[in-house]
Design a protein around this motif. Structure first.
Motif, short mmCIF file in Angstrom:
data_model
loop_
_atom_site.label_atom_id
_atom_site.label_comp_id
_atom_site.label_asym_id
_atom_site.label_seq_id
_atom_site.Cartn_x
_atom_site.Cartn_y
_atom_site.Cartn_z
N SER A 138 51.11 39.42 33.22
CA SER A 138 51.51 39.09 34.58
C SER A 138 51.23 37.61 34.86
O SER A 138 50.32 37.02 34.27
CB SER A 138 50.73 39.95 35.58
N THR A 139 52.01 37.03 35.78
CA THR A 139 51.89 35.59 36.07
C THR A 139 50.80 35.35 37.12
O THR A 139 51.09 35.22 38.31
CB THR A 139 53.25 35.07 36.59
N VAL A 140 49.54 35.30 36.64
CA VAL A 140 48.44 35.20 37.60
C VAL A 140 47.56 33.98 37.35
O VAL A 140 46.49 33.86 37.94
CB VAL A 140 47.57 36.48 37.58
N SER A 141 48.01 33.07 36.48
CA SER A 141 47.20 31.89 36.17
C SER A 141 48.14 30.77 35.71
O SER A 141 49.33 31.02 35.43
CB SER A 141 46.24 32.21 35.01
N GLU A 142 47.58 29.57 35.61
CA GLU A 142 48.37 28.44 35.12
C GLU A 142 48.93 28.76 33.72
O GLU A 142 50.10 28.51 33.44
CB GLU A 142 47.47 27.21 35.06
N GLU A 143 48.08 29.34 32.89
CA GLU A 143 48.48 29.62 31.50
C GLU A 143 49.65 30.60 31.45
O GLU A 143 50.61 30.40 30.69
CB GLU A 143 47.31 30.21 30.68
N THR A 144 49.56 31.65 32.26
CA THR A 144 50.63 32.66 32.20
C THR A 144 51.92 32.13 32.85
O THR A 144 53.01 32.50 32.43
CB THR A 144 50.19 33.99 32.83
N LEU A 145 51.78 31.22 33.82
CA LEU A 145 52.99 30.61 34.39
C LEU A 145 53.67 29.75 33.32
O LEU A 145 54.89 29.74 33.19
CB LEU A 145 52.65 29.77 35.63
N LYS A 146 52.84 29.07 32.52
CA LYS A 146 53.41 28.23 31.45
C LYS A 146 54.19 29.07 30.44
O LYS A 146 55.20 28.63 29.90
CB LYS A 146 52.33 27.41 30.78
N LEU A 147 53.72 30.30 30.20
CA LEU A 147 54.46 31.18 29.28
C LEU A 147 55.85 31.48 29.83
O LEU A 147 56.83 31.56 29.10
CB LEU A 147 53.70 32.51 29.09
N LYS A 148 55.92 31.66 31.16
CA LYS A 148 57.22 31.94 31.80
C LYS A 148 58.15 30.74 31.66
O LYS A 148 59.32 30.89 31.31
CB LYS A 148 57.02 32.18 33.31
N GLY A 164 53.65 33.23 41.83
CA GLY A 164 52.44 33.57 41.10
C GLY A 164 51.86 34.84 41.70
O GLY A 164 52.23 35.22 42.82
N GLY A 165 50.95 35.50 40.99
CA GLY A 165 50.36 36.72 41.51
C GLY A 165 48.99 36.47 42.13
O GLY A 165 48.18 35.73 41.58
N LEU A 166 48.78 37.08 43.30
CA LEU A 166 47.44 37.08 43.90
C LEU A 166 46.85 38.45 43.58
O LEU A 166 47.39 39.47 44.01
CB LEU A 166 47.54 36.88 45.42
N VAL A 167 45.79 38.44 42.78
CA VAL A 167 45.15 39.69 42.34
C VAL A 167 43.64 39.56 42.54
O VAL A 167 43.14 38.44 42.72
CB VAL A 167 45.49 39.97 40.85
N GLY A 196 52.03 49.80 39.81
CA GLY A 196 52.65 50.48 38.67
C GLY A 196 52.48 49.70 37.38
O GLY A 196 52.94 50.13 36.32
N ILE A 197 51.82 48.55 37.48
CA ILE A 197 51.63 47.68 36.31
C ILE A 197 50.12 47.45 36.17
O ILE A 197 49.47 46.97 37.10
CB ILE A 197 52.38 46.34 36.52
N ASN A 198 49.59 47.83 34.98
CA ASN A 198 48.13 47.80 34.82
C ASN A 198 47.50 46.43 35.03
O ASN A 198 46.44 46.33 35.63
CB ASN A 198 47.74 48.28 33.42
N ASP A 199 48.14 45.38 34.54
CA ASP A 199 47.48 44.07 34.69
C ASP A 199 47.89 43.38 36.00
O ASP A 199 47.77 42.16 36.11
CB ASP A 199 47.67 43.18 33.45
N PHE A 200 48.34 44.16 36.97
CA PHE A 200 48.62 43.60 38.29
C PHE A 200 48.01 44.50 39.36
O PHE A 200 48.72 45.22 40.09
CB PHE A 200 50.12 43.42 38.52
N PRO A 201 46.67 44.49 39.48
CA PRO A 201 46.02 45.39 40.44
C PRO A 201 46.26 44.98 41.90
O PRO A 201 46.64 43.84 42.18
CB PRO A 201 44.53 45.28 40.11
N MET A 202 46.04 45.95 42.78
CA MET A 202 46.30 45.69 44.19
C MET A 202 45.19 44.87 44.84
O MET A 202 44.06 44.84 44.37
CB MET A 202 46.46 47.01 44.94
N THR A 203 45.55 44.23 45.94
CA THR A 203 44.59 43.42 46.69
C THR A 203 44.25 44.13 48.00
O THR A 203 45.06 44.88 48.52
CB THR A 203 45.22 42.06 47.07
N ASN A 204 43.07 43.83 48.53
CA ASN A 204 42.75 44.31 49.89
C ASN A 204 42.90 43.14 50.86
O ASN A 204 43.23 42.02 50.46
CB ASN A 204 41.37 44.96 49.93
N ILE A 205 42.63 43.41 52.12
CA ILE A 205 42.90 42.38 53.14
C ILE A 205 41.99 41.15 52.98
O ILE A 205 42.39 40.03 53.32
CB ILE A 205 42.83 43.00 54.56
N THR A 206 40.81 41.36 52.41
CA THR A 206 39.90 40.21 52.18
C THR A 206 40.48 39.28 51.12
O THR A 206 40.45 38.04 51.26
CB THR A 206 38.50 40.72 51.77
#
Ligand SMILES: NC(=O)NC(NC(N)=O)C(=O)[O-]
Ligand SMILES: [Zn+2]
Ligand SMILES: [Zn+2]
Length: 501
Positions: A138-148, A164-167, A196-206
């Motif tokens: 998942s695109t959650v860091s600079e490195e993974t964005l570079k892969l995209k 990008g992903g906020l996780v 539905g995607i393991n490496d993209f967990p949900m966030t709470n309001i905090t």
């Protein structure tokens, strides 16, 4: 010998010059475009500009719109120039679809950059913004964005930006988020329920509050999948779990509108920070794929009235289909939040036309046909996500025209507003100085989406529009002045990755 030389010389000269001509032609051939020139005019009786629909001509040079003239001012101006005439067809700003899952890299067998962007080009969509999940990692860091960005090189037929992903893993790490944003993510996306995607967990309001405070600095938006699963499922939901999993109503009952309402209610406790003078001024919260046109929408309207920086999109499938249309076992229509009843659909149209819903997107979220479980038709186990990208324009227009929607409203919902949300100043309108991102389409031309129709998404069998008659046929698509589609695609994939800076 001499005689032979005299005979051969002209022949050799001819052969050599043929080679030179072919070589030069090859050099000048632009594989990125089906048009051989960079400076030309597009003419039509119906050009959709922010100032209204005009009959006239648009001048394009080196990828940008350099002038726009009305029919009555046109004479002489385009004499001797290259002209592409679309006569009665609509010349419209290319669509900007800010919500697609192209699944590349990592799950390109689900869709992929080449097929997804070809489908976009064939559908008049000139800019896509790719979601940070369903690709792997998942695109959650600079490195993974570079892969995209690397995966997009030479493989995209339209322009492509990235969310990008906020996780939970990066939400409290401002440095990591800043690196992701500095690397070019146009904003962030998070889920308030399992994705539905393991490496993209949900966030709470905090987590969301933290994310907004970083985004404020960059003036970029947070897009939220707004559904919250109650901690104890209601008794009706438990009962429904025992119902027939092939029945659409069984699935519908598992995700009631109250999930959307609960999510938005929680979001509004932090969006007040985005008001002028608030601690997150500059940040913006965008509610992705609204399905509930009832209380959830009322809450969003209220937040807007209070001056919160919020916006909301709905998707083509919520406007084109309703619960009543979905046959048992037809899991092509499973998505989250779910498609609700006809009355809800009509209220979504009303809200759009009254300006309470700001824009449209496809939420194109394909998978492998096997994972749609079309054989068993199990709505509870099938992949949730609708495949629709190529038919964004035609499907919305087919339904919009019956309701008296104008072509200008469509341009606002599909181009101008999404471009603004994504911070794409050079996209979203036919106006001087903007990229020449244009689609020419025939609003009255009908076509059948069937096996004979060229569908470019990777798995046409799961397309939500398969088997339907649509109106509004795309004739030609230009991306930065390059004719990328007209019955066929340009030979080379010359779309550009769009990075924020
Ligand atoms: N992982 C997904 O692609 N999810 C998507 N799925 C849908 N909409 O059913 C989404 O955007 O929530
Ligand atoms: Zn979502
Ligand atoms: Zn999505």
């Amino acid at each position: 010998m001499n005689l032979l030389q005299w005979k051969l010389l002209p022949l050799l000269t001819v052969i050599a010059s043929i080679f030179v001509v072919f070589y030069l032609q090859h050099l000048s051939e632009n594989k990125c475009s089906l048009l051989p020139y960079k400076h030309y005019w597009i003419t039509s009786k119906r050009i959709v500009t922010p100032q209204g629909v005009i009959s006239g001509a648009v001048e394009i040079n080196e990828g940008k719109i350099v002038s726009i003239v009305k029919e009555e001012e046109r004479h002489g101006k385009i004499m001797g120039a290259h002209v592409v005439d679309y006569s009665d067809a609509v010349v419209f700003p290319g669509l900007v679809d800010i919500h697609v899952h192209l699944d590349d890299p990592g799950r390109s067998e689900w869709e992929g950059f080449p097929s997804g962007t070809k489908a976009a080009a064939a559908g008049g969509v000139t800019t896509l913004v790719d979601m940070p999940l369903n690709n792997f990692p998942s695109t959650v860091s600079e490195e993974t964005l570079k892969l995209k960005i690397k995966a997009a090189e030479g493989r995209i037929y339209v322009d492509l930006g990235f969310w990008g992903g906020l996780v939970p893993e990066n939400a409290f790490n401002a440095t990591a988020l800043e690196r992701l944003l500095s690397a070019g993510a146009l904003g962030l996306k998070s889920f308030m329920c399992p994705s539905g995607i393991n490496d993209f967990p949900m966030t709470n309001i905090t987590h969301i509050k933290e994310g907004l405070s970083v985004l404020a600095k960059y003036k970029r938006p947070l897009l939220v999948h707004s559904e919250v699963q109650p901690s104890s499922p209601s008794s009706t939901q438990l009962e429904d779990m025992q119902d027939d999993p092939r029945s659409y109503l069984t699935y519908l009952a598992t995700r009631p509108p109250s999930w959307e309402e609960a999510a938005v209610r929680e979001l509004l406790t932090v969006t007040k920070n985005t008001r002028p003078g608030g601690p997150a001024e500059g940040a913006h919260l965008h509610v992705a794929h609204l399905s509930d046109s009832g209380s959830t929408l009322d809450l969003i309207k209220e937040a807007k009235r209070h001056g919160d920086s919020v916006s909301v999109e709905t998707c083509t499938h919520y406007l084109a289909f309703s619960e009543e249309d979905i046959k048992d076992g037809d899991t092509r229509f499973k998505c989250a939040p779910p498609i609700r009843d006809k009355a809800n659909k009509e209220k979504l149209w009303e809200a759009l036309m009254e300006g309470h819903i700001d824009m449209l997107s496809s939420d194109h979220s394909p998978t492998l046909p096997e994972l749609k479980l079309l054989d068993s038709g199990d709505f509870l186990k099938a992949w949730g996500g609708i495949s629709s990208l190529q038919f964004d324009l035609s499907a919305t227009w087919s339904h919009a025209k019956k309701r008296g929607v104008t072509i200008e409203q469509l341009a606002l919902w599909w181009s101008e507003r999404p471009a603004k949300l994504a911070g794409l100043d050079l996209k979203g309108a036919i106006a001087i100085g903007k990229h020449a991102d244009i689609v020419a389409w025939a609003p009255d031309e009908e076509f059948d989406v069937d096996d004979k129709f060229p569908i470019h998404i990777k798995h046409p069998s799961i397309s939500a529009y398969m088997g339907m008659k649509l109106s509004g046929k795309v004739l030609a698509t230009f991306v930065r002045g390059q004719l990328v589609y007209e019955d066929k695609h340009a030979p080379a994939a010359c779309g550009t990755p769009i990075l924020a800076h």
